[in-house]
Design an enzyme around this catalytic site. Structure first.
Site, PDB file in Angstrom:
ATOM      1  CD  GLN A  87     -16.385  34.713 -15.742  1.00 36.84           C
ATOM      2  OE1 GLN A  87     -14.848  35.453 -15.342  1.00 36.84           O
ATOM      3  NE2 GLN A  87     -17.057  34.329 -14.705  1.00 36.84           N
TER       4      GLN A  87
ATOM      5  NE  ARG B 193     -29.985  33.696 -23.343  1.00 36.57           N
ATOM      6  CZ  ARG B 193     -30.094  34.964 -22.595  1.00 36.57           C
ATOM      7  NH1 ARG B 193     -31.491  34.939 -22.296  1.00 36.57           N
ATOM      8  NH2 ARG B 193     -28.805  35.674 -22.451  1.00 36.57           N
TER       9      ARG B 193
ATOM     10  CB  ALA C  88     -27.395  31.532 -14.244  1.00 41.79           C
TER      11      ALA C  88
ATOM     12  CB  SER D  64     -23.978  30.807  -6.880  1.00 40.90           C
ATOM     13  OG  SER D  64     -23.152  32.667  -5.694  1.00 40.90           O
TER      14      SER D  64
ATOM     15  CD  GLU E 265     -24.727  37.416  -4.289  1.00 44.72           C
ATOM     16  OE1 GLU E 265     -25.978  37.663  -3.698  1.00 44.72           O
ATOM     17  OE2 GLU E 265     -24.175  37.662  -3.759  1.00 44.72           O
TER      18      GLU E 265
ATOM     19  CE1 TYR F  41     -27.020  33.987 -10.240  1.00 44.03           C
ATOM     20  CE2 TYR F  41     -26.104  34.835  -8.474  1.00 44.03           C
ATOM     21  CZ  TYR F  41     -26.325  34.637  -8.775  1.00 44.03           C
ATOM     22  OH  TYR F  41     -25.372  32.988  -9.364  1.00 44.03           O
TER      23      TYR F  41
ATOM     24  CE  LYS G  62     -26.794  30.527  -9.998  1.00 47.26           C
ATOM     25  NZ  LYS G  62     -26.942  29.691 -10.830  1.00 47.26           N
TER      26      LYS G  62
ATOM     27  N   PRO H 224     -30.994  46.522  -3.339  1.00 41.94           N
ATOM     28  CG  PRO H 224     -32.819  46.352  -4.004  1.00 41.94           C
ATOM     29  CD  PRO H 224     -31.840  45.751  -4.629  1.00 41.94           C
TER      30      PRO H 224
HETATM   31  P1  NAP Z   1     -22.119  34.344 -17.636  1.00 43.04           P
HETATM   32  O1  NAP Z   1     -20.842  34.231 -18.224  1.00 43.04           O
HETATM   33  O2  NAP Z   1     -23.509  35.215 -17.033  1.00 43.04           O
HETATM   34  O3  NAP Z   1     -22.986  33.080 -18.065  1.00 43.04           O
HETATM   35  C1  NAP Z   1     -24.006  33.069 -18.663  1.00 43.04           C
HETATM   36  C2  NAP Z   1     -24.791  31.802 -19.582  1.00 43.04           C
HETATM   37  O4  NAP Z   1     -26.295  31.826 -18.718  1.00 43.04           O
HETATM   38  C3  NAP Z   1     -24.391  32.878 -20.559  1.00 43.04           C
HETATM   39  O5  NAP Z   1     -23.858  32.195 -21.722  1.00 43.04           O
HETATM   40  C4  NAP Z   1     -26.374  33.395 -21.056  1.00 43.04           C
HETATM   41  O6  NAP Z   1     -26.426  33.443 -22.226  1.00 43.04           O
HETATM   42  C5  NAP Z   1     -26.624  32.238 -20.534  1.00 43.04           C
HETATM   43  N1  NAP Z   1     -28.475  32.134 -20.273  1.00 43.04           N
HETATM   44  C6  NAP Z   1     -29.369  33.348 -19.566  1.00 43.04           C
HETATM   45  N2  NAP Z   1     -29.904  33.062 -19.639  1.00 43.04           N
HETATM   46  C7  NAP Z   1     -29.976  31.839 -20.530  1.00 43.04           C
HETATM   47  C8  NAP Z   1     -31.542  31.199 -21.045  1.00 43.04           C
HETATM   48  N3  NAP Z   1     -32.953  31.633 -20.361  1.00 43.04           N
HETATM   49  N4  NAP Z   1     -31.379  29.765 -21.536  1.00 43.04           N
HETATM   50  C9  NAP Z   1     -30.141  29.746 -21.923  1.00 43.04           C
HETATM   51  N5  NAP Z   1     -29.125  29.854 -21.269  1.00 43.04           N
HETATM   52  C10 NAP Z   1     -29.079  31.296 -21.240  1.00 43.04           C
HETATM   53  O7  NAP Z   1     -21.771  33.914 -15.432  1.00 43.04           O
HETATM   54  P2  NAP Z   1     -20.319  33.008 -15.876  1.00 43.04           P
HETATM   55  O8  NAP Z   1     -20.313  33.856 -15.138  1.00 43.04           O
HETATM   56  O9  NAP Z   1     -20.169  32.320 -16.666  1.00 43.04           O
HETATM   57  O10 NAP Z   1     -21.485  31.920 -14.385  1.00 43.04           O
HETATM   58  C11 NAP Z   1     -21.604  30.350 -14.975  1.00 43.04           C
HETATM   59  C12 NAP Z   1     -22.274  30.138 -13.565  1.00 43.04           C
HETATM   60  O11 NAP Z   1     -22.493  29.836 -12.607  1.00 43.04           O
HETATM   61  C13 NAP Z   1     -24.293  30.509 -13.571  1.00 43.04           C
HETATM   62  O12 NAP Z   1     -25.001  29.994 -13.539  1.00 43.04           O
HETATM   63  C14 NAP Z   1     -23.933  31.759 -12.770  1.00 43.04           C
HETATM   64  O13 NAP Z   1     -25.373  31.958 -11.775  1.00 43.04           O
HETATM   65  C15 NAP Z   1     -23.094  30.796 -11.445  1.00 43.04           C
HETATM   66  N6  NAP Z   1     -22.011  30.802 -10.854  1.00 43.04           N
HETATM   67  C16 NAP Z   1     -21.271  32.159 -11.360  1.00 43.04           C
HETATM   68  C17 NAP Z   1     -20.317  32.729 -10.338  1.00 43.04           C
HETATM   69  C18 NAP Z   1     -19.797  33.410 -10.427  1.00 43.04           C
HETATM   70  O14 NAP Z   1     -18.270  33.932  -9.935  1.00 43.04           O
HETATM   71  N7  NAP Z   1     -18.854  33.677 -12.077  1.00 43.04           N
HETATM   72  C19 NAP Z   1     -20.403  31.992  -8.577  1.00 43.04           C
HETATM   73  C20 NAP Z   1     -20.870  30.905  -8.454  1.00 43.04           C
HETATM   74  C21 NAP Z   1     -21.886  30.365  -9.724  1.00 43.04           C
HETATM   75  P3  NAP Z   1     -25.922  34.643 -23.200  1.00 43.04           P
HETATM   76  O15 NAP Z   1     -24.482  34.360 -23.730  1.00 43.04           O
HETATM   77  O16 NAP Z   1     -26.652  34.165 -24.146  1.00 43.04           O
HETATM   78  O17 NAP Z   1     -26.222  35.995 -22.565  1.00 43.04           O
HETATM   79  O1  G4F Z   2     -18.967  41.641  -9.346  1.00 41.80           O
HETATM   80  P1  G4F Z   2     -20.808  41.309  -8.550  1.00 41.80           P
HETATM   81  O2  G4F Z   2     -21.785  42.422  -9.503  1.00 41.80           O
HETATM   82  O3  G4F Z   2     -20.928  40.111  -8.160  1.00 41.80           O
HETATM   83  P2  G4F Z   2     -21.614  39.647  -7.461  1.00 41.80           P
HETATM   84  O4  G4F Z   2     -23.020  40.587  -6.748  1.00 41.80           O
HETATM   85  O5  G4F Z   2     -21.097  39.302  -6.204  1.00 41.80           O
HETATM   86  O6  G4F Z   2     -22.569  38.556  -8.430  1.00 41.80           O
HETATM   87  C1  G4F Z   2     -21.482  37.891  -8.685  1.00 41.80           C
HETATM   88  O7  G4F Z   2     -20.557  36.671  -7.860  1.00 41.80           O
HETATM   89  C2  G4F Z   2     -21.930  35.117  -7.717  1.00 41.80           C
HETATM   90  C3  G4F Z   2     -20.909  34.348  -6.295  1.00 41.80           C
HETATM   91  O8  G4F Z   2     -20.828  34.828  -4.984  1.00 41.80           O
HETATM   92  C4  G4F Z   2     -22.457  34.424  -8.508  1.00 41.80           C
HETATM   93  F1  G4F Z   2     -23.408  33.725  -8.265  1.00 41.80           F
HETATM   94  C5  G4F Z   2     -23.274  36.363  -9.510  1.00 41.80           C
HETATM   95  O9  G4F Z   2     -23.216  35.675 -10.258  1.00 41.80           O
HETATM   96  C6  G4F Z   2     -21.805  37.131 -10.053  1.00 41.80           C
HETATM   97  O10 G4F Z   2     -20.912  36.039 -10.718  1.00 41.80           O
HETATM   98  O11 G4F Z   2     -20.721  42.941  -7.302  1.00 41.80           O
HETATM   99  C7  G4F Z   2     -19.014  42.056  -6.852  1.00 41.80           C
HETATM  100  C8  G4F Z   2     -19.758  43.378  -5.126  1.00 41.80           C
HETATM  101  C9  G4F Z   2     -21.029  43.724  -4.804  1.00 41.80           C
HETATM  102  O12 G4F Z   2     -21.148  43.885  -3.697  1.00 41.80           O
HETATM  103  C10 G4F Z   2     -22.184  44.596  -5.489  1.00 41.80           C
HETATM  104  O13 G4F Z   2     -22.181  45.939  -4.867  1.00 41.80           O
HETATM  105  O14 G4F Z   2     -19.436  44.275  -5.802  1.00 41.80           O
HETATM  106  C11 G4F Z   2     -20.194  45.600  -5.232  1.00 41.80           C
HETATM  107  N1  G4F Z   2     -20.361  46.716  -6.335  1.00 41.80           N
HETATM  108  C12 G4F Z   2     -19.976  48.022  -6.023  1.00 41.80           C
HETATM  109  N2  G4F Z   2     -20.071  49.346  -7.395  1.00 41.80           N
HETATM  110  C13 G4F Z   2     -21.212  46.718  -7.570  1.00 41.80           C
HETATM  111  C14 G4F Z   2     -20.360  47.770  -8.260  1.00 41.80           C
HETATM  112  N3  G4F Z   2     -20.922  45.632  -8.662  1.00 41.80           N
HETATM  113  C15 G4F Z   2     -21.582  46.334 -10.144  1.00 41.80           C
HETATM  114  N4  G4F Z   2     -21.704  45.128 -10.867  1.00 41.80           N
HETATM  115  N5  G4F Z   2     -20.852  47.106 -10.197  1.00 41.80           N
HETATM  116  C16 G4F Z   2     -21.022  48.267 -10.021  1.00 41.80           C
HETATM  117  O15 G4F Z   2     -20.654  49.262 -10.688  1.00 41.80           O
END
Ligand code: NAP
Ligand code: G4F
Length: 344
Positions: free
Chosen positions: A8, A29, A83, A126, A128, A149, A153, A280
Site C-alpha cells: 500500500q 518478491r 514487512a 509503527s 503498534e 509484529y 518493530k 491473543p
Molecule cells: P503492506 O501493504 O502489507 O506492504 C508490505 C510490503 O512488504 C509488501 O509489498 C510485501 O510484499 C513486502 N514484504 C513482505 N515480506 C517481505 C519480505 N520477506 N521481503 C521483501 N518484501 C516483503 O504494508 P503497508 O501498509 O504498505 O505498510 C508499509 C510498512 O509500514 C510496513 O512495514 C508496515 O509494517 C508499516 N506500517 C504500516 C502502517 C499502516 O497503517 N499501513 C502503520 C505503521 C507502520 P508482497 O507485495 O510480495 O506481499
Molecule cells: O486493521 P487491523 O488489522 O490493523 P492493526 O492491527 O491496527 O495494524 C495495522 O496498523 C498498525 C499501526 O498501528 C500497523 F503497524 C500494522 O502493520 C497494520 O497496518 O486491525 C485494527 C483493529 C484491531 O484492533 C483488530 O482487532 O480492528 C480489529 N478487528 C476487528 N475485526 C479486525 C477485525 N481486524 C482485522 N484485520 N480483521 C477483522 O476481522
C-alpha cells in the site's frame, strides 16, 4: 530504493517520488502470479530508454541479495517499508515475522554501513509499538508491544536509532499510526469493511464476519503519510517522529459510518462475530500526538475519519461498477487540487 514497493505505502510513495523526478528502485518478491497490481499503472518497460522506475527481485530474509542491490544501485535514500505487516498473522508466524520485520532491518542497516555511502534510511516504525501504553502517545511514550509484529518493530526502531548514534548514519524512524486508502490490503479491518459494504450493496454478499469491534485506532489517509516519510528524510538532522491525526475511533464507529454513507442504514443485521479475528493480546486504543511533526516538519493531515470512510467507499463502489455516492471524490478534488497519485 524502496523495500515493500508493491505494498500500500510503497505504491503511493513511488508515485510521489516519480512526481518529484526521482529515479526509483524497489524490490518485489518472486511469486508464481503477478503481485504488482498496486504499481502497474506506473510500471515502465525496462527495454525502453529513459525509464525511472526499476523493479528487482529481492527478499528481506536474504542479506546477500540486499547487499548486492545496495552496492549496485547506490541509492541516496532508502525507504524501508517491506514487512509482514498483519498483526493477527504475526501470532501465527512469529519466527517468520521476526526474521522479516526485525532482522530484515538489521540486514539493510549493515549493508548501508558496509557500503560507506552517505545513504539516508527511513524505517517504517509503527504505533503498534506503544501497545498498551496509555494514549495519547508521542515520541517519549514507553513502548509496550503486544504482538510478535510489534516486538519486531520495536527491535527495528531501536536498531535504527542505534546505527544513527553509533555510526553517525542518517537513519530515522517514522512512527506512523494506522493509515488507510483504497489500496489498503483487504484483510485489514477498514478495507475489509468498505469492500464488504460495497459487495453487500451490489448484492454479492450478505454478511461480514469481524472480531473485536471496540478497539480504537487513529486512522489517517495514506497519501498524506507517505508525504511525511519523504519530508522526514529531507530534515537537516536525523530524528524520529510520530505521524498521526490525533483522532481515535472504534471499529464499531467505522461500521456505523460506512453503512450509513452507503445508504444501507443500521449495520447490525449485516455483521457477525467470528472469534478467529480476535488476537491473543489486543491493543485497545491508539491516539497519536503528532505535535512534533507539526512544529518541526510543518506536517498536518487534512483527511480525518469521516472523509477517509467516504474516500474508501467511493473507490470500492467504483471497483464493482456501482455509482459511488461521490462525497469522497468531491473531498479529494477539493482538498488536493494538485493530486500526484492516481485516484483508484
Ligand atoms: P503492506 O501493504 O502489507 O506492504 C508490505 C510490503 O512488504 C509488501 O509489498 C510485501 O510484499 C513486502 N514484504 C513482505 N515480506 C517481505 C519480505 N520477506 N521481503 C521483501 N518484501 C516483503 O504494508 P503497508 O501498509 O504498505 O505498510 C508499509 C510498512 O509500514 C510496513 O512495514 C508496515 O509494517 C508499516 N506500517 C504500516 C502502517 C499502516 O497503517 N499501513 C502503520 C505503521 C507502520 P508482497 O507485495 O510480495 O506481499
Ligand atoms: O486493521 P487491523 O488489522 O490493523 P492493526 O492491527 O491496527 O495494524 C495495522 O496498523 C498498525 C499501526 O498501528 C500497523 F503497524 C500494522 O502493520 C497494520 O497496518 O486491525 C485494527 C483493529 C484491531 O484492533 C483488530 O482487532 O480492528 C480489529 N478487528 C476487528 N475485526 C479486525 C477485525 N481486524 C482485522 N484485520 N480483521 C477483522 O476481522
Amino acid at each position: 530504493f524502496i523495500t515493500g514497493i508493491a505494498g500500500q505505502d510503497g505504491s503511493y510513495l513511488t508515485e510521489l517520488l516519480l512526481s518529484k523526478d526521482y529515479e526509483v528502485h524497489g524490490i518485489i518478491r518472486w511469486d508464481s502470479i503477478f503481485t504488482t497490481e498496486r504499481i502497474d499503472h506506473v510500471y515502465q518497460d525496462p527495454h525502453v530508454n529513459g525509464i525511472r522506475l526499476f523493479l528487482h527481485y529481492g527478499d528481506l530474509t536474504d542479506s546477500g541479495n540486499l547487499e548486492k542491490l545496495i552496492h549496485q544501485i547506490k541509492p541516496d535514500e532508502i525507504y524501508h517499508l517491506g514487512a509482514m505487516s498483519h498483526v493477527r498473522v504475526s501470532f501465527d508466524m512469529p519466527e517468520y515475522t521476526a526474521n522479516t520485520d526485525a532482522l530484515g532491518t538489521l540486514r539493510i542497516l549493515e549493508a548501508i554501513k558496509n557500503s560507506d555511502l552517505p545513504i539516508k534510511f527511513y524505517m517504517a516504525a509503527s504505533s503498534e509499538m506503544f501497545g498498551s501504553s496509555p494514549p495519547p502517545q508521542n515520541e517519549h511514550t514507553p513502548f509496550h508491544p503486544r504482538s510478535p509484529y510489534a516486538c519486531a518493530k520495536v527491535f527495528s526502531h531501536d536498531i535504527t536509532r542505534m546505527y544513527r548514534e553509533a555510526y553517525n548514519m542518517f537513519c530515522v524512524n517514522g512512527i506512523l499510526y494506522n493509515h488507510e486508502s483504497p489500496r489498503r490490503g483487504a484483510t485489514f479491518v477498514t478495507k475489509k469493511i468498505t469492500r464488504a459494504v460495497a459487495r453487500i450493496k451490489a448484492g454479492l454478499d450478505k454478511k461480514i464476519y469481524l472480531g473485536n469491534l471496540e478497539a480504537k485506532r487513529d486512522w489517517g489517509f495514506t497519501p498524506e503519510y507517505v508525504e511525511a516519510m519523504h519530508v522526514l528524510l529531507q530534515q537537516e538532522k536525523p530524528d524520529d517522529f510520530v505521524v498521526a491525526t490525533g483522532e481515535t475511533h472504534s471499529v464499531r464507529e467505522f461500521l456505523e459510518e460506512a453503512f450509513q454513507y452507503a445508504g444501507l442504514g443500521d449495520w447490525k443485521p449485516y455483521v457477525e462475530f467470528d472469534a478467529r479475528y480476535l488476537r491473543p493480546a489486543e491493543v485497545e486504543v491508539l491516539v497519536g500526538d503528532a505535535t512534533k511533526a507539526k512544529e518541526k516538519l510543518n506536517w498536518q493531515p487534512k483527511i480525518k475519519f469521516k472523509e477517509l470512510v467516504r474516500v474508501m467507499l467511493d473507490a470500492d463502489f467504483r471497483a464493482l461498477g456501482l455509482t459511488p455516492p461521490g462525497e469522497g471524490d468531491r473531498i479529494l478534488k477539493e482538498v488536493f487540487p494538485n493530486r500526484w497519485w492516481k485516484n483508484d
